[in-house]
Design a protein around this motif. Structure first.
Motif, PDB file in Angstrom:
ATOM      1  N   UNK A 137       0.839  -1.201   0.000  1.00 48.01           N
ATOM      2  CA  UNK A 137       0.000   0.000   0.000  1.00 48.01           C
ATOM      3  C   UNK A 137       0.880   1.259   0.000  1.00 48.01           C
ATOM      4  N   UNK A 141       0.860   4.077  -2.946  1.00 46.10           N
ATOM      5  CA  UNK A 141       0.566   5.485  -2.661  1.00 46.10           C
ATOM      6  C   UNK A 141       1.737   6.367  -3.050  1.00 46.10           C
ATOM      7  N   UNK A 145       1.219   9.275  -5.557  1.00 48.73           N
ATOM      8  CA  UNK A 145       1.190  10.595  -4.928  1.00 48.73           C
ATOM      9  C   UNK A 145       2.575  11.236  -4.897  1.00 48.73           C
ATOM     10  N   UNK A 157      -4.448  10.725   3.169  1.00 48.07           N
ATOM     11  CA  UNK A 157      -5.342  10.732   4.321  1.00 48.07           C
ATOM     12  C   UNK A 157      -5.548   9.327   4.873  1.00 48.07           C
ATOM     13  N   UNK A 158      -5.204   8.321   4.065  1.00 49.59           N
ATOM     14  CA  UNK A 158      -5.381   6.934   4.485  1.00 49.59           C
ATOM     15  C   UNK A 158      -3.991   6.310   4.624  1.00 49.59           C
ATOM     16  N   UNK A 159      -3.619   5.927   5.844  1.00 45.45           N
ATOM     17  CA  UNK A 159      -2.293   5.344   6.053  1.00 45.45           C
ATOM     18  C   UNK A 159      -2.226   3.948   5.437  1.00 45.45           C
ATOM     19  N   UNK A 161      -1.271   1.289   6.701  1.00 41.65           N
ATOM     20  CA  UNK A 161      -1.730   0.292   7.665  1.00 41.65           C
ATOM     21  C   UNK A 161      -3.268   0.213   7.703  1.00 41.65           C
ATOM     22  N   UNK A 162      -3.915   1.378   7.748  1.00 36.03           N
ATOM     23  CA  UNK A 162      -5.387   1.380   7.737  1.00 36.03           C
ATOM     24  C   UNK A 162      -5.899   0.791   6.419  1.00 36.03           C
ATOM     25  N   UNK A 163      -5.215   1.134   5.312  1.00 37.58           N
ATOM     26  CA  UNK A 163      -5.633   0.610   4.005  1.00 37.58           C
ATOM     27  C   UNK A 163      -5.479  -0.905   3.961  1.00 37.58           C
ATOM     28  N   UNK A 200     -12.638   4.624  -4.206  1.00 33.08           N
ATOM     29  CA  UNK A 200     -13.800   4.818  -3.344  1.00 33.08           C
ATOM     30  C   UNK A 200     -15.114   4.565  -4.062  1.00 33.08           C
TER      31      UNK A 200
END
Lengths: 203, 203
Positions: A137, A141, A145, A157-159, A161-163, A200
């Motif tokens: 991930x 990113x 980015x 905005x989405x780390x 780890x969260x992803x 999304x």
């Protein structure tokens, strides 16, 4: 017995045991039940596995082997991180909804009490998968980015780890609702879940 | 006994039973074990619940009540669909990681054998939640993409149904990895999962 036959018998035992554990519950299924379903003597079953704990551990371990062989190994050589992630999503979904090993892989997610040493070994393999995904991930990113790990244009905005946890949840939850006769099947589920991860719900 | 005391005892029994089921396994936990952990006589326990199946069903049913009261009811009056979805994500995460009812809600996702009639009642409540979420996703997409349910500018690549299952997976999977001492806590998990749903990993 040839080595292959031994391997086949072990897998056959794991598959049958996994099916019984799901139908009747892990605790309610005895070694006798497993032996009977396989038309084996109790001695014949103990020749392969010394305890029900060992069978449960080997089912979970086998599920992690399947993930390694059919999801991770095939994507390792894909140079572009975005393509690697797309392939991983596709392959993971195929394993989860494929009829061949569904009984085996489902067992990974049930909270059956394993002896602590065996539990740690399974958890450590699960963690390796999470870390692989988290790193992937981050690469995906970073490439898009271009932030070299730093926040860019107020973004990321989405780390990673969260992803990673979000994707694992989406994929490993499929077994809770998936129906082989339902409208969501591999050919439309894979692109939709992939689009959701990359763009999304407004993708 | 006042009605409130009876209600309290029932909830106390459900909470204790849920904890034992998770620690020792559902099948390995007897009605005697539950009674002993509560310092109740077996008769005292049977006064409240006639069987272990009934306890398991009431735990799951209570988990669905909690979802109704603390996730669904508070969002029903939010007029804007996007705001309604944001609130639902926040409230659902708060229920999943809140210490108060974690033991209860986790039981929803374990595959314990319930008698078919009771299983159907739980599944029907779960389906209602999926349908609520699916309808909400459709409203959110419709408002932003303005497609009145039709495909617009080649778009709506993620169907409301796939989006609903993806979100449920992300949220209900949290209990598999969440640690109260970990770096992902409500205050950063909620915005990250929300961003991912609305904009994907490049949000």
């Amino acid at each position: 017995m040839a080595r292959e036959t031994v391997l086949d018998s072990r897998q056959e035992i794991l598959r049958t045991a996994a099916r019984l554990f799901q139908q009747r519950g892990y605790d309610a299924t005895s070694m006798n039940d497993v032996a009977a379903a396989l038309k084996l003597s109790k001695g014949g079953l103990y020749h392969h596995f010394q305890s029900k704990d060992e069978i449960l551990f080997e089912i979970m371990n086998h599920a992690m082997e399947i993930t390694q062989e059919r999801v991770l190994n095939p994507v390792l050589d894909i140079a572009d991180p975005e393509e690697r992630l797309r392939a991983l999503i596709r392959l993971h979904i195929e394993v989860v909804i494929g009829p061949r090993d569904r009984e085996i892989t489902v067992m990974l997610h049930e909270n059956h009490p394993l002896p602590p040493a065996l539990r740690r070994r399974i958890n450590s393999r699960k963690k390796d998968y999470v870390h692989f995904l988290e790193k992937l991930m981050a690469e995906v990113q970073e490439k898009r980015l271009g932030d070299n790990g730093k926040v860019h244009r107020g973004g990321r905005k989405v780390s990673p780890r969260a992803a990673a946890f979000a994707l694992l949840g989406m994929l490993n939850w499929i077994y809770q609702w998936y129906k082989p006769e339902g409208e969501l099947q591999a050919q439309n589920l894979i692109p939709q879940f992939t689009e959701l991860i990359f763009g999304g719900i407004f993708a």
